[in-house]
Design an enzyme around this catalytic site. Structure first.
Site, PDB file in Angstrom:
ATOM      1  N   SER A  50       0.829  -1.208   0.000  1.00 49.59           N
ATOM      2  CA  SER A  50       0.000   0.000   0.000  1.00 49.59           C
ATOM      3  C   SER A  50       0.861   1.254   0.000  1.00 49.59           C
ATOM      4  O   SER A  50       2.055   1.226   0.320  1.00 49.59           O
ATOM      5  CB  SER A  50      -0.910   0.020   1.235  1.00 49.59           C
ATOM      6  OG  SER A  50      -0.153   0.286   2.402  1.00 49.59           O
ATOM      7  N   ASP A  84      -1.459  -0.917  -3.782  1.00 52.89           N
ATOM      8  CA  ASP A  84      -2.790  -0.630  -3.253  1.00 52.89           C
ATOM      9  C   ASP A  84      -2.916   0.798  -2.724  1.00 52.89           C
ATOM     10  O   ASP A  84      -1.965   1.364  -2.183  1.00 52.89           O
ATOM     11  CB  ASP A  84      -3.084  -1.614  -2.111  1.00 52.89           C
ATOM     12  CG  ASP A  84      -4.568  -1.818  -1.881  1.00 52.89           C
ATOM     13  OD1 ASP A  84      -5.340  -1.775  -2.854  1.00 52.89           O
ATOM     14  OD2 ASP A  84      -4.954  -2.040  -0.719  1.00 52.89           O
ATOM     15  N   HIS A  85      -4.117   1.359  -2.874  1.00 54.47           N
ATOM     16  CA  HIS A  85      -4.494   2.650  -2.277  1.00 54.47           C
ATOM     17  C   HIS A  85      -3.536   3.786  -2.629  1.00 54.47           C
ATOM     18  O   HIS A  85      -3.124   4.555  -1.757  1.00 54.47           O
ATOM     19  CB  HIS A  85      -4.608   2.525  -0.749  1.00 54.47           C
ATOM     20  CG  HIS A  85      -5.886   1.891  -0.304  1.00 54.47           C
ATOM     21  ND1 HIS A  85      -7.113   2.511  -0.433  1.00 54.47           N
ATOM     22  CD2 HIS A  85      -6.130   0.682   0.257  1.00 54.47           C
ATOM     23  CE1 HIS A  85      -8.056   1.709   0.035  1.00 54.47           C
ATOM     24  NE2 HIS A  85      -7.483   0.591   0.452  1.00 54.47           N
ATOM     25  N   ASP A 106      -6.913   5.351  -5.683  1.00 56.97           N
ATOM     26  CA  ASP A 106      -7.981   5.616  -4.724  1.00 56.97           C
ATOM     27  C   ASP A 106      -8.334   7.102  -4.689  1.00 56.97           C
ATOM     28  O   ASP A 106      -7.671   7.899  -4.044  1.00 56.97           O
ATOM     29  CB  ASP A 106      -7.556   5.144  -3.339  1.00 56.97           C
ATOM     30  CG  ASP A 106      -8.666   5.249  -2.305  1.00 56.97           C
ATOM     31  OD1 ASP A 106      -9.764   5.689  -2.669  1.00 56.97           O
ATOM     32  OD2 ASP A 106      -8.426   4.887  -1.139  1.00 56.97           O
ATOM     33  N   HIS A 210     -12.547  -4.572   0.531  1.00 62.36           N
ATOM     34  CA  HIS A 210     -11.500  -4.061   1.399  1.00 62.36           C
ATOM     35  C   HIS A 210     -11.948  -4.203   2.856  1.00 62.36           C
ATOM     36  O   HIS A 210     -13.136  -4.313   3.139  1.00 62.36           O
ATOM     37  CB  HIS A 210     -11.227  -2.593   1.092  1.00 62.36           C
ATOM     38  CG  HIS A 210     -10.476  -2.373  -0.189  1.00 62.36           C
ATOM     39  ND1 HIS A 210      -9.390  -1.528  -0.280  1.00 62.36           N
ATOM     40  CD2 HIS A 210     -10.647  -2.878  -1.434  1.00 62.36           C
ATOM     41  CE1 HIS A 210      -8.927  -1.527  -1.517  1.00 62.36           C
ATOM     42  NE2 HIS A 210      -9.690  -2.336  -2.238  1.00 62.36           N
ATOM     43  N   GLY A 211     -10.987  -4.194   3.781  1.00 59.54           N
ATOM     44  CA  GLY A 211     -11.343  -4.306   5.187  1.00 59.54           C
ATOM     45  C   GLY A 211     -11.834  -5.678   5.579  1.00 59.54           C
ATOM     46  O   GLY A 211     -12.628  -5.819   6.518  1.00 59.54           O
ATOM     47  N   ASN A 232      -9.286  -8.397   0.155  1.00 57.03           N
ATOM     48  CA  ASN A 232      -8.100  -7.749   0.712  1.00 57.03           C
ATOM     49  C   ASN A 232      -7.992  -7.994   2.216  1.00 57.03           C
ATOM     50  O   ASN A 232      -8.949  -7.770   2.952  1.00 57.03           O
ATOM     51  CB  ASN A 232      -8.158  -6.241   0.468  1.00 57.03           C
ATOM     52  CG  ASN A 232      -7.859  -5.864  -0.968  1.00 57.03           C
ATOM     53  OD1 ASN A 232      -7.943  -6.681  -1.872  1.00 57.03           O
ATOM     54  ND2 ASN A 232      -7.504  -4.609  -1.174  1.00 57.03           N
ATOM     55  N   THR A 235      -4.879  -6.258   8.236  1.00 58.77           N
ATOM     56  CA  THR A 235      -4.804  -6.178   9.691  1.00 58.77           C
ATOM     57  C   THR A 235      -4.675  -7.551  10.352  1.00 58.77           C
ATOM     58  O   THR A 235      -3.990  -7.687  11.374  1.00 58.77           O
ATOM     59  CB  THR A 235      -6.031  -5.437  10.244  1.00 58.77           C
ATOM     60  OG1 THR A 235      -6.063  -4.118   9.673  1.00 58.77           O
ATOM     61  CG2 THR A 235      -5.983  -5.312  11.751  1.00 58.77           C
TER      62      THR A 235
END
Length: 284
Positions: A50, A84-85, A106, A210-211, A232, A235
């Site tokens: 990311s 990513d992002h 993004d 996401h998340g 994705n 965490t």
């Protein structure tokens, strides 16, 4: 195993009605853990870096990208590399001719018209470089720059707007806001499964969740059945890593050699990834 493209893995997964896992990499241990789990499971994965991870490494894209590429190239499972992002043009331009086969640009925090305009330009540049472009529409909660709840009115991806967005931009993948939140450490997110199904039915491109670290296994399986193709995860790896480091240092507080606590941390991350890959494979 030769490194493969995101386009290949996602297209194959969508055709088979399953999902491919995309794992966030911050350190070399992350990359090694993902590659080890994928090779053990015999399952393809996407390794993604990311913009925040690049910022952690003093804004240097090339060292981490080269390391991840080297680890992936030596794995025995097919691995694709994704950035990513990305929110800024400088990093985006650098990535066009790097190791990645896809980029997520993004602009979701912008007004709809600005998101369309910026994303369309990014799509043209990515396609000229032979890359796929992922974008986001709606708002996936937990971003530090705009900490809105994933459950407020107007946050989730609107199917009518999504149809127009995909047509106007030409994106290859669309990350959708359906109730998940970035950086969750407990798996309590409830997804809007009906919205996922409608978006999958109406859009010609694969959907990205996401998340996903905050989504319980049954919710995640249902989301894949409803139409999510790229999942994705970030965490969950960090939780596994940090818990293992804490446990090792609590047992042996005199340790100063990082290898002694990073090795079990890497193993813990690999086990977490293996569990996710097993979950997604069984879903398919």
């Amino acid at each position: 195993m030769t490194i493969v493209s995101t386009a290949r893995l996602v297209t194959e997964a969508k055709r088979a009605g399953r999902a491919v896992a995309a794992l966030n990499v911050i350190t070399l241990e992350h990359a090694e853990a993902v590659a080890r789990a994928a090779s053990t499971a015999g399952t393809e994965v996407i390794m993604q870096i990311s913009e925040n991870a690049i910022r952690y490494h003093d804004g240097e894209l090339e060292p981490l990208a080269a390391a991840v590429h080297a680890v992936a190239d030596r794995a025995t499972a097919p691995i694709a590399l994704h950035l990513d992002h990305v929110t800024g043009p400088e990093l985006f331009d650098r990535a066009l001719h790097s190791v990645f086969s896809s980029i997520m640009f993004d602009a979701a925090a912008l007004a709809y018209a600005d998101n369309v305009a910026h994303t369309a330009r990014a799509v043209r540049a990515a396609h000229d470089a032979g890359l796929w472009l992922e974008a986001e529409l709606g708002y996936v909660g937990g971003k530090p720059d705009a900490p809105r709840s994933a459950h407020l009115p107007g946050v989730r991806t609107d199917p009518d707007e999504a149809e127009e967005f995909v047509r106007a931009t030409g994106v290859d993948l669309l990350a959708v806001a359906v109730g998940s939140t970035h950086a969750m450490t407990e798996r309590t997110a409830r997804l809007d499964q009906a919205r996922i199904a409608e978006l999958a039915h109406r859009l010609p491109v694969p959907l990205v969740l996401h998340g996903s670290s905050g989504v319980a296994p049954d919710e995640l399986r249902q989301a894949v059945r409803a139409g999510i193709t790229k999942v994705n995860i970030g965490t969950a790896l960090n939780v596994a890593m940090t818990d293992a480091v804490r446990s090792t240092l609590a047992t042996e507080p005199e340790l100063v050699d990082p290898r002694r606590y990073l090795a079990p941390a890497r193993t813990a991350m690999s086990e977490a990834v293996h569990g996710l890959l097993t979950l997604l494979t069984r879903n398919g």
